[in-house]
Write a protein that holds these residues in place. Structure first.
Motif, mmCIF file in Angstrom:
data_model
loop_
_atom_site.group_PDB
_atom_site.id
_atom_site.type_symbol
_atom_site.label_atom_id
_atom_site.label_comp_id
_atom_site.label_asym_id
_atom_site.label_seq_id
_atom_site.Cartn_x
_atom_site.Cartn_y
_atom_site.Cartn_z
ATOM 1 N N ARG A 22 61.475 11.725 60.786
ATOM 2 C CA ARG A 22 61.388 10.283 60.843
ATOM 3 C C ARG A 22 62.037 9.756 62.118
ATOM 4 O O ARG A 22 63.121 10.187 62.506
ATOM 5 C CB ARG A 22 62.068 9.652 59.629
ATOM 6 C CG ARG A 22 61.451 10.061 58.301
ATOM 7 C CD ARG A 22 62.270 9.536 57.158
ATOM 8 N NE ARG A 22 61.876 10.155 55.899
ATOM 9 C CZ ARG A 22 62.584 10.085 54.783
ATOM 10 N NH1 ARG A 22 63.732 9.425 54.778
ATOM 11 N NH2 ARG A 22 62.161 10.668 53.689
ATOM 12 N N ARG A 24 63.945 6.964 63.908
ATOM 13 C CA ARG A 24 64.806 5.834 63.588
ATOM 14 C C ARG A 24 65.082 5.037 64.863
ATOM 15 O O ARG A 24 65.661 5.557 65.817
ATOM 16 C CB ARG A 24 66.128 6.306 62.974
ATOM 17 C CG ARG A 24 65.947 6.912 61.588
ATOM 18 C CD ARG A 24 67.283 7.205 60.945
ATOM 19 N NE ARG A 24 67.131 7.626 59.560
ATOM 20 C CZ ARG A 24 68.131 7.907 58.748
ATOM 21 N NH1 ARG A 24 69.387 7.834 59.203
ATOM 22 N NH2 ARG A 24 67.910 8.260 57.494
ATOM 23 N N ASP A 72 63.854 -3.011 60.601
ATOM 24 C CA ASP A 72 63.333 -2.086 59.614
ATOM 25 C C ASP A 72 64.464 -1.707 58.648
ATOM 26 O O ASP A 72 65.590 -2.212 58.756
ATOM 27 C CB ASP A 72 62.728 -0.843 60.283
ATOM 28 C CG ASP A 72 63.734 -0.085 61.146
ATOM 29 O OD1 ASP A 72 64.952 -0.185 60.896
ATOM 30 O OD2 ASP A 72 63.301 0.609 62.086
ATOM 31 N N GLU A 73 64.163 -0.844 57.702
ATOM 32 C CA GLU A 73 65.142 -0.523 56.662
ATOM 33 C C GLU A 73 66.393 0.136 57.250
ATOM 34 O O GLU A 73 67.516 -0.181 56.846
ATOM 35 C CB GLU A 73 64.502 0.392 55.613
ATOM 36 C CG GLU A 73 65.415 0.679 54.436
ATOM 37 C CD GLU A 73 64.708 1.453 53.334
ATOM 38 O OE1 GLU A 73 65.329 1.712 52.289
ATOM 39 O OE2 GLU A 73 63.522 1.793 53.526
ATOM 40 N N HIS A 74 66.198 1.050 58.191
ATOM 41 C CA HIS A 74 67.349 1.720 58.798
ATOM 42 C C HIS A 74 68.229 0.731 59.551
ATOM 43 O O HIS A 74 69.468 0.745 59.420
ATOM 44 C CB HIS A 74 66.864 2.822 59.740
ATOM 45 C CG HIS A 74 67.925 3.323 60.668
ATOM 46 N ND1 HIS A 74 69.039 4.024 60.223
ATOM 47 C CD2 HIS A 74 68.070 3.199 62.026
ATOM 48 C CE1 HIS A 74 69.798 4.326 61.260
ATOM 49 N NE2 HIS A 74 69.241 3.831 62.356
ATOM 50 N N GLN A 75 67.615 -0.147 60.328
ATOM 51 C CA GLN A 75 68.388 -1.110 61.104
ATOM 52 C C GLN A 75 69.129 -2.088 60.187
ATOM 53 O O GLN A 75 70.313 -2.378 60.404
ATOM 54 C CB GLN A 75 67.451 -1.874 62.045
ATOM 55 C CG GLN A 75 66.849 -1.009 63.140
ATOM 56 C CD GLN A 75 65.702 -1.702 63.859
ATOM 57 O OE1 GLN A 75 65.031 -2.576 63.304
ATOM 58 N NE2 GLN A 75 65.468 -1.313 65.104
ATOM 59 N N THR A 77 69.968 -1.642 57.065
ATOM 60 C CA THR A 77 71.000 -0.926 56.306
ATOM 61 C C THR A 77 72.248 -0.719 57.152
ATOM 62 O O THR A 77 73.379 -0.828 56.653
ATOM 63 C CB THR A 77 70.456 0.417 55.809
ATOM 64 O OG1 THR A 77 69.308 0.180 54.986
ATOM 65 C CG2 THR A 77 71.497 1.157 54.993
ATOM 66 N N SER A 78 72.065 -0.429 58.434
ATOM 67 C CA SER A 78 73.215 -0.235 59.316
ATOM 68 C C SER A 78 74.042 -1.507 59.429
ATOM 69 O O SER A 78 75.278 -1.469 59.359
ATOM 70 C CB SER A 78 72.735 0.206 60.706
ATOM 71 O OG SER A 78 72.028 1.424 60.643
#
Length: 357
Positions: A22, A24, A72-75, A77-78
């Protein structure tokens, strides 16, 4: 609360790609600005969420404003881990497509509003682009505000209002008020433009003998409905901010929010009125088209009737019988023509008298 598992997690489809495959995107790509405000003033320079937290902790006061663009989800979430944001908020912020609302998670408020943009119908190719909407989400904590925009056009408010010390001193909720105030002001501007368009449509429909396009009325009806659905629920969220959560929203800010709510209700009523007027215009247009078709059919029927009379006379005198009146009469042909003209003239006068022609 941040560690409570979400009931929606099991419903998400799993990514078929392995974790190591993936890609990121760094969280910095989604951050438009990250600024720190202390004692009503903006500290110079940009920060990362981590350094901003350290700076606020060092001063022991102030707040952080982070602006995100379609993370996005990763950003997301961080950023959420840095500010201890509830995971349900993270899910909504990533997915977007939320209706205007206000939700509270412990000592955090999650506010969703819709932005509305207007383009003149002569400037667009796709008529669905006359009214376009975006989404602005605000996560408000004790010492931070995070704004997330999806397809929404906003100025860089962290810079434009950074010099307003009196406003900045009121804290993160004041920044949220400023965003909502700006969005509602834009609603009002678009409402004035729509009023001009609806007035033109009314004049076009009710002017005698005018040619109008009913498709244009349907087009604006659809666009007004889109705006109506985008702004109508915001009044409930503003009312909740005014009436509830007094431990997070000061009395002064509730007064400011009450003013925004009043303006929003005015625009909401105007848009609802536009919807009703356009519905009436559609009904009037259909009735006018039906009346015009009836008038056209009467005119056509009258013309056909005037042509039928000479045809009948010619048919009678064209029959091949030896014994017929006027068959061998020298004045038979002029008499037949005169009779045709006379019958047509009588019919024309009668139709005109009854307004069929």
């Amino acid at each position: 609360m941040a560690g409570v598992p979400s009931p929606f997690r099991s419903r998400k489809p799993k990514d078929p790609a392995p974790a190591h495959a993936r890609i990121r995107v760094p969280v910095e790509r989604a951050i438009e600005h990250c600024r720190v405000f202390v004692d009503g003033e903006s500290l110079p320079g940009e920060f990362t969420p981590a350094t901003a937290q350290d700076t606020v902790d060092e001063y022991g006061r102030g707040f952080i404003w982070v602006g995100l663009h379609e993370p996005d989800e990763h950003q997301m979430t961080s950023v959420a881990e840095e500010f201890r944001i509830h995971e349900l908020i993270v899910e909504d912020a990533v997915q977007a497509h939320q209706r205007p609302k206000l939700e509270r998670y412990d000592d955090q408020l999650f506010v969703v509003a819709r932005s509305v943009n207007y383009r003149d119908h002569d400037e667009v190719i796709d008529k669905r682009q006359i009214i376009s909407t975006g989404e602005v989400q605000m996560i408000i904590g004790h010492n931070f505000i995070i704004t997330v925009r999806h397809r929404a056009k906003l100025p860089n408010l962290a810079y434009t209002i950074g010099d307003d010390q009196d406003l900045v001193e009121l804290g993160p909720v004041a920044m949220a008020w400023k965003v909502l105030d700006m969005l509602v002001d834009r609603y009002g501007e678009i409402g004035k433009l729509l009023a001009i368009e609806v007035d033109e449509l009314e004049e076009m429909v009710f002017t005698p003998g005018s040619n109008f396009e009913i498709d244009r009325i349907y087009m604006f009806k659809r666009e007004v409905l889109e705006m109506k659905h985008a702004i109508a629920p915001l009044s409930d969220a503003l009312s909740a901010m005014i009436s509830n959560h007094k431990d997070l929203i000061s009395k002064q800010l509730r007064s400011y929010l009450r003013d925004v709510n009043d303006h929003e209700l005015v625009v909401k009523d105007e848009v609802a009125h536009f919807d009703e007027r356009l519905t009436s215009l559609i009904d009037a247009s259909v009735a006018k088209v039906s009346m015009q078709q009836n008038a056209d059919m009467r005119t056509i029927s009258a013309i056909v009737g005037m042509w039928a009379a000479p045809t009948m006379i010619a048919g009678v005198y064209g029959m091949n019988f030896d014994k017929m009146p006027e068959l061998h009469w020298a004045w038979g042909y002029p008499f037949a023509v005169f009779l045709m003209v006379l019958v047509v003239a009588v019919l024309w006068f009668w139709f005109r008298k009854n307004k069929w022609l």
